[in-house]
Write an enzyme that holds these catalytic residues in place. Sequence first.
Site, PDB file in Angstrom:
ATOM      1  N   LYS A   1       0.748   4.542   8.499  1.00  0.00           N
ATOM      2  CA  LYS A   1       1.323   4.909   7.200  1.00  0.00           C
ATOM      3  C   LYS A   1       0.237   5.033   6.140  1.00  0.00           C
ATOM      4  O   LYS A   1       0.187   6.016   5.388  1.00  0.00           O
ATOM      5  CB  LYS A   1       2.361   3.856   6.797  1.00  0.00           C
ATOM      6  CG  LYS A   1       2.980   4.053   5.422  1.00  0.00           C
ATOM      7  CD  LYS A   1       2.326   3.188   4.339  1.00  0.00           C
ATOM      8  CE  LYS A   1       2.526   1.714   4.595  1.00  0.00           C
ATOM      9  NZ  LYS A   1       1.961   0.871   3.494  1.00  0.00           N
TER      10      LYS A   1
ATOM     11  N   THR B   1       0.872  -1.179   0.000  1.00  0.00           N
ATOM     12  CA  THR B   1       0.000   0.000   0.000  1.00  0.00           C
ATOM     13  C   THR B   1       0.907   1.226   0.000  1.00  0.00           C
ATOM     14  O   THR B   1       1.662   1.454   0.932  1.00  0.00           O
ATOM     15  CB  THR B   1      -0.924   0.024   1.221  1.00  0.00           C
ATOM     16  OG1 THR B   1      -1.730  -1.154   1.214  1.00  0.00           O
ATOM     17  CG2 THR B   1      -1.821   1.256   1.193  1.00  0.00           C
TER      18      THR B   1
ATOM     19  N   LYS C   1      -7.241   1.149  -2.739  1.00  0.00           N
ATOM     20  CA  LYS C   1      -6.822   0.669  -1.421  1.00  0.00           C
ATOM     21  C   LYS C   1      -6.938   1.769  -0.369  1.00  0.00           C
ATOM     22  O   LYS C   1      -7.306   1.513   0.782  1.00  0.00           O
ATOM     23  CB  LYS C   1      -5.380   0.151  -1.475  1.00  0.00           C
ATOM     24  CG  LYS C   1      -4.828  -0.330  -0.121  1.00  0.00           C
ATOM     25  CD  LYS C   1      -5.652  -1.471   0.485  1.00  0.00           C
ATOM     26  CE  LYS C   1      -5.180  -1.846   1.885  1.00  0.00           C
ATOM     27  NZ  LYS C   1      -3.854  -2.455   1.918  1.00  0.00           N
TER      28      LYS C   1
END
Length: 290
Positions: A243, A100, A175
């Site tokens: 993150k 990701t 995502k």
Amino acid sequence: MGTDKPLIGFIGTGVMGKSMAQNLMDSGYSIAVFTRTKDKAQELLDKGAVWKESVAELANSADIIITIVGYPTDVESVYFNEGGIIENARQGTYVIDMTTSKPKLAVEIFEKAKARGISALDAPVSGGDIGAKSGKLAIMVGGEQQAFHEVKPIFNVLGENIILQGDAGAGQHTKLANQITIATNMIGVCEAIAYARKTGLNPSRVLDSITTGAAGSFSLSKLAPRMLEGDFAPGFYVKHFIKDMTIALESAEEMGLSTPGLSLSLELYQELAEKGEEDSGTQALIKLFD
């Protein structure tokens, strides 16, 4: 690609990557691996994977290269550094970044790869350690239709819900939408458990009622039981969720989009990390509500 199964180079054998590589081996694919810490790949090596001493050595030998590393900086290093994938992969290779990461970075990889005759896809996944082990990940893909078609058999081993969302970067954008959804959902799951406890209800019995109704979600059915059991082992690390949410927030801000739920969730998870839980699973958020 021909009829023979291609050699797959795999970079990143953490919580997700190790199970994904294992599933490919179980399906008859030959796997070469490289990771910064060789010990993390030892289980795969014991089962027949081939160790490569560097990214360059792996890139030069593989027909398909899959990366699933930690942060965008790791992706940049693996792809663009001297000795990286773009510089060393053979013409005709397929590269698939399943980290990701930033949509803009996915586009940059695609463009630099294409200039060297390499086909690139961004294909982040969702489903955590459970989905990785069972081969039932959701795979969100960005890139060209032809490349997607060629590597689809690989995706079919790793997941069930596999959708080409659009051009390069589209997989990463999808995502991030997934992570935005999870962000506020995790707050709701924790608040629901805290509420059930406060009222004197048995939280497990409450989950039996609400997981199959309109409130149902992966977080509620898979992670809430772990919360109740005090199982905070990482299916997905707090630090990696932070993150992801940071990337999503930055991307939303670039588009002028307000995401207050995402902002609140990020603040809570940052507080959790400051309490020493960055290497715990995301279900550890319940600790802020206990």
